[in-house]
Write an enzyme that holds these catalytic residues in place. Structure first.
Site, PDB file in Angstrom:
ATOM      1  N   SER A 110       0.598  -1.129   0.119  1.00 15.32           N
ATOM      2  CA  SER A 110       0.041  -0.082  -0.164  1.00 15.32           C
ATOM      3  C   SER A 110       1.128   1.037   0.121  1.00 15.32           C
ATOM      4  CB  SER A 110      -0.756  -0.107   0.889  1.00 15.32           C
ATOM      5  OG  SER A 110      -1.692   1.324   0.966  1.00 15.32           O
ATOM      6  N   HIS A 111       0.896   1.822   0.830  1.00 16.68           N
ATOM      7  CA  HIS A 111       1.422   3.401   1.240  1.00 16.68           C
ATOM      8  C   HIS A 111       2.789   3.251   1.753  1.00 16.68           C
ATOM      9  CE1 HIS A 111      -0.228   2.507   4.933  1.00 16.68           C
ATOM     10  NE2 HIS A 111       1.226   3.264   5.208  1.00 16.68           N
ATOM     11  N   LYS A 123      -2.080  -9.806   0.458  1.00 19.80           N
ATOM     12  CA  LYS A 123      -3.134 -10.083   1.285  1.00 19.80           C
ATOM     13  C   LYS A 123      -3.984 -10.794   0.582  1.00 19.80           C
ATOM     14  CE  LYS A 123      -5.589  -5.866   0.680  1.00 19.80           C
ATOM     15  NZ  LYS A 123      -6.809  -4.485   1.130  1.00 19.80           N
ATOM     16  N   ASP A 274      -2.540   6.395  -3.620  1.00 17.88           N
ATOM     17  CA  ASP A 274      -1.196   5.630  -2.517  1.00 17.88           C
ATOM     18  C   ASP A 274      -1.294   4.657  -4.098  1.00 17.88           C
ATOM     19  OD1 ASP A 274      -3.332   3.965  -2.057  1.00 17.88           O
ATOM     20  OD2 ASP A 274      -2.626   3.152  -0.009  1.00 17.88           O
ATOM     21  N   ASP A 276      -1.535   1.224  -3.892  1.00 16.40           N
ATOM     22  CA  ASP A 276      -2.354   0.111  -4.393  1.00 16.40           C
ATOM     23  C   ASP A 276      -3.717   0.768  -4.593  1.00 16.40           C
ATOM     24  OD1 ASP A 276      -3.119   0.627  -1.706  1.00 16.40           O
ATOM     25  OD2 ASP A 276      -4.021  -1.126  -1.558  1.00 16.40           O
ATOM     26  N   ASP A 278      -6.468   2.297  -3.063  1.00 15.21           N
ATOM     27  CA  ASP A 278      -7.805   2.431  -2.377  1.00 15.21           C
ATOM     28  C   ASP A 278      -7.323   3.238  -1.119  1.00 15.21           C
ATOM     29  OD1 ASP A 278      -5.486   1.827  -0.767  1.00 15.21           O
ATOM     30  OD2 ASP A 278      -6.768  -0.590  -0.074  1.00 15.21           O
ATOM     31  N   ARG A 279      -6.762   4.601  -1.486  1.00 13.99           N
ATOM     32  CA  ARG A 279      -6.883   5.891  -0.789  1.00 13.99           C
ATOM     33  C   ARG A 279      -6.859   7.102  -1.490  1.00 13.99           C
ATOM     34  NH1 ARG A 279      -2.354   5.981   4.773  1.00 13.99           N
ATOM     35  NH2 ARG A 279      -3.107   3.804   4.946  1.00 13.99           N
ATOM     36  N   GLU A 360     -11.869   5.812   6.391  1.00 14.50           N
ATOM     37  CA  GLU A 360     -10.925   5.800   8.039  1.00 14.50           C
ATOM     38  C   GLU A 360     -10.691   7.668   7.640  1.00 14.50           C
ATOM     39  OE1 GLU A 360      -9.163   1.982   9.403  1.00 14.50           O
ATOM     40  OE2 GLU A 360      -9.194   2.118   6.819  1.00 14.50           O
ATOM     41  N   GLU A 361     -10.071   7.578   8.694  1.00 14.93           N
ATOM     42  CA  GLU A 361      -9.131   9.098   9.062  1.00 14.93           C
ATOM     43  C   GLU A 361      -8.195   8.741   7.812  1.00 14.93           C
ATOM     44  OE1 GLU A 361      -5.764   9.190  10.492  1.00 14.93           O
ATOM     45  OE2 GLU A 361      -5.705   7.310  11.055  1.00 14.93           O
ATOM     46  N   SER A 362      -7.378   7.696   7.399  1.00 11.73           N
ATOM     47  CA  SER A 362      -5.776   7.847   7.050  1.00 11.73           C
ATOM     48  C   SER A 362      -6.133   7.998   5.552  1.00 11.73           C
ATOM     49  CB  SER A 362      -5.280   6.017   7.193  1.00 11.73           C
ATOM     50  OG  SER A 362      -6.494   5.186   7.408  1.00 11.73           O
ATOM     51  N   LYS A 373     -11.998   0.212   0.317  1.00  7.63           N
ATOM     52  CA  LYS A 373     -11.410   1.611   0.540  1.00  7.63           C
ATOM     53  C   LYS A 373     -10.937   1.901  -1.383  1.00  7.63           C
ATOM     54  CE  LYS A 373      -7.351   2.038   2.692  1.00  7.63           C
ATOM     55  NZ  LYS A 373      -6.600   0.591   3.278  1.00  7.63           N
TER      56      LYS A 373
END
Ligand code: VG1
Ligand code: CO
Length: 540
Positions: A110-111, A123, A274, A276, A278-279, A360-362, A373
């Site tokens: 991810s990030h 994952k 990010d 992958d 998802d953010r 989420e806050e992230s 996400k």
């Protein structure tokens, strides 16, 4: 071919899969042991169908070849893999659902930065398209402690640059376009015509894909289908080391985007995603939107997009995420849920039809269209809202705060701490929690303090130790937890929130508005004192 192996220590999945240094994953048997444990712990791969792909980071391609050979040797029937082994996390989630597969394996940290000396991750997602819940990751971890052999086909590598069907042994491998099905799904959710008209009218945007997986998705959807000017998407080619970037879409790591959005002649709207995909981070001209606020604004305006025209069933947020979304849920008369950190905890709420939006806050937001996400989805929902409301991001934020009040919010990360120091900070605050209620700290009275435990309302499972929280009677909060995605040392995350109802005091500088809560955190947890750090490494 059966290969004898031995258990390898530490293959315990964290907040989002198993993450380690790339070289750890490349060591003989490391990836193989984990993948075999995934198959063994989920009833075996015989006759099954999977989706496989990753964010393109270093080792993504070779790990995919290994997984395909292992799936074949374990008797799987079919694997769908993105061309060149590429798939964003939300696209993988969609493919699992669309094709009703038995799950998927997503290769990403991810990030976290990528490269030979950086991070890699794996994952497993279940047939609902979502990250494996705790019961499954625990079974996989238990299996890694007993494993004695794994199975792998003795074949040559496949050519994954070619769309179409190939065989390994008796298993079919379908190489598919990683973008097509995902883009089609987005067209069903959003008013592409309205967004196209907005771009045609001169609306300008910058999308920073940070040399990670969303580049091809964003180019196809935002530039080709929605008609944004060529060059709207920057850093749009996925690179094995993300071009040396840290693909974490926050003001610190996406500083080039921030500079542009706060500079002269800034575009109307900016976004980044990010590693992958998802953010997301969204920024207006001269205004940064905190992820917690973004979730609240999306919840309040989702009905403006065709996919959500009938309203939302409920809104869920992770515990450390600000309570801004709860206020919207209350106004809408729908349910709101507070879950532990990590997308796997939203799965049951989405499957049961209790929540439509989650966040989420992230820098993560998503809906029931997939079970992850989804960075680009959030950006498209924002675009749809902007196209409908015909207001600037700043106007939308200002109006939101006037209506609901403002939850000032920030996260302070203390990274790469010695594990013992981080644990001592957590233990110190945990020991105090029981006696905090009623105490006055920095002029604020503690209303409640606990170590967050979650009972899933759908299946009744309980997850303990999910973060220490101190809630003050004026609605301010501080939360402390350890990161579960790092690969080196420990990271303390301190989450800070303060509510101002308005109409005055809505335009303060965030860190200033939070100053009493920041001081209270130091009084209660003593992070700076214990770590010897002068301040956090990253503030978001
Ligand atoms: C972080 C975030 C969490 C997120 C997780 C995975 O976990 O805080 O909200 O779900 O990363 O996101 P932690 O344990 O480090 O705080 V991603 O984009 O890495 O799949
Ligand atoms: Co991610």
């Amino acid at each position: 071919m059966r290969v004898a192996t031995r258990p390898i220590d530490g293959q315990k999945p964290g907040t989002s899969g198993l993450r380690k240094k790339t070289k750890v994953f490349m060591a003989k048997g490391y990836l193989e042991n984990f993948i075999q444990s995934v198959f063994d712990a989920t009833g075996g791969a015989t006759g099954r169908t999977y989706v496989v792909g990753g964010d393109g980071r270093y080792f993504n391609d070779r790990a995919t070849q290994t997984i395909l050979k292992m799936a074949a040797a374990n008797g799987a029937k079919r694997v769908m893999v993105g061309r060149n082994a590429l798939l964003s996390t939300p696209a993988a989630s969609h493919l699992i659902r669309l094709n009703r597969t038995d799950g998927g394996i997503i290769l990403s940290a991810s990030h976290n930065p990528g490269g030979l000396d950086e991070d890699f991750g794996v994952k497993f997602n279940t047939p609902n398209g979502g990250p494996a819940p705790e019961a499954v990751t625990e079974a996989i971890f238990a299996r890694t402690k007993e494993i004695r052999d794994y199975y792998i086909a003795d074949d040559t590598d496949l050519d994954l640059s070619r769309i179409g069907t190939q065989q390994i042994g008796g298993m079919e491998v379908s190489v598919i376009d990683p973008v097509a099905d995902y883009a089609a799904l987005m067209e069903t959710l959003f008013d592409f015509e309205a967004i196209r008209a907005m771009f045609a009218g001169g609306f300008r945007m910058r999308f920073d894909a940070m040399c990670a997986i969303t580049g091809p998705y964003a180019r196809e959807i935002i530039e080709t289908r929605l008609g944004a000017a060529p060059g709207t998407v920057v850093n749009g080619t996925p690179l094995p080391d993300f071009g040396g970037m840290h693909p974490d879409p926050n003001p610190t790591w996406a500083h080039a985007l921030m500079d542009e959005m706060f500079g002269p002649d800034a575009p109307d709207f900016g976004a980044a995603s990010d590693g992958d995909g998802d953010r997301n981070m969204v920024v207006g001209r001269g205004i940064y939107v905190s992820p917690s606020d973004s979730l609240a604004v999306l919840a309040a305006n989702a009905h403006l997009a065709p996919g959500y025209r009938d309203g939302l069933k409920g809104v869920a947020r992770s515990m450390p995420t600000s309570t801004a979304a709860d206020r919207v849920a209350e106004a809408l008369g729908i349910g709101s849920y507070e879950t532990p950190t990590g997308w796997k905890f939203f799965g049951n709420l989405l499957d049961a039809g209790r929540a439509t939006l989650c966040g989420e806050e992230s820098f993560g937001a998503g809906s029931d269209h997939v079970r992850e996400k989804d960075g680009l989805w959030a950006v498209l929902l924002w675009l749809n809202i902007l196209a409908e409301r015909k207001e600037s991001v700043a106007e939308i934020m200002g109006g939101h705060w006037q209506r609901f009040g403002r939850n000032y919010y920030s996260r302070h990360d203390y990274e790469a701490l010695p594990v013992a120091v981080a644990n001592a900070v957590m233990d110190g605050l945990r020991a105090k929690l029981g006696a905090l209620s009623g105490q006055v700290v920095e002029g604020m009275t503690v209303g409640s303090a606990d170590d967050f435990a979650y009972e899933d309302p759908v299946d009744g499972s309980v997850s303990r130790g999910q973060g220490l929280r101190v809630v003050f009677t004026d609605g301010s909060r501080l939360v402390l937890r350890l990161s579960g995605t790092g690969t080196e040392g420990a990271t303390i995350r301190l989450y800070l929130e303060r509510y101002v109802p308005g109409p005055d005091g809505l335009d303060a500088e965030v860190q200033e508005a939070l100053a009493p809560v920041i001081r209270a955190a130091e009084t209660l947890a003593g992070i700076r004192a214990a770590t010897g750090r002068e301040g956090p490494d990253v503030i978001t």
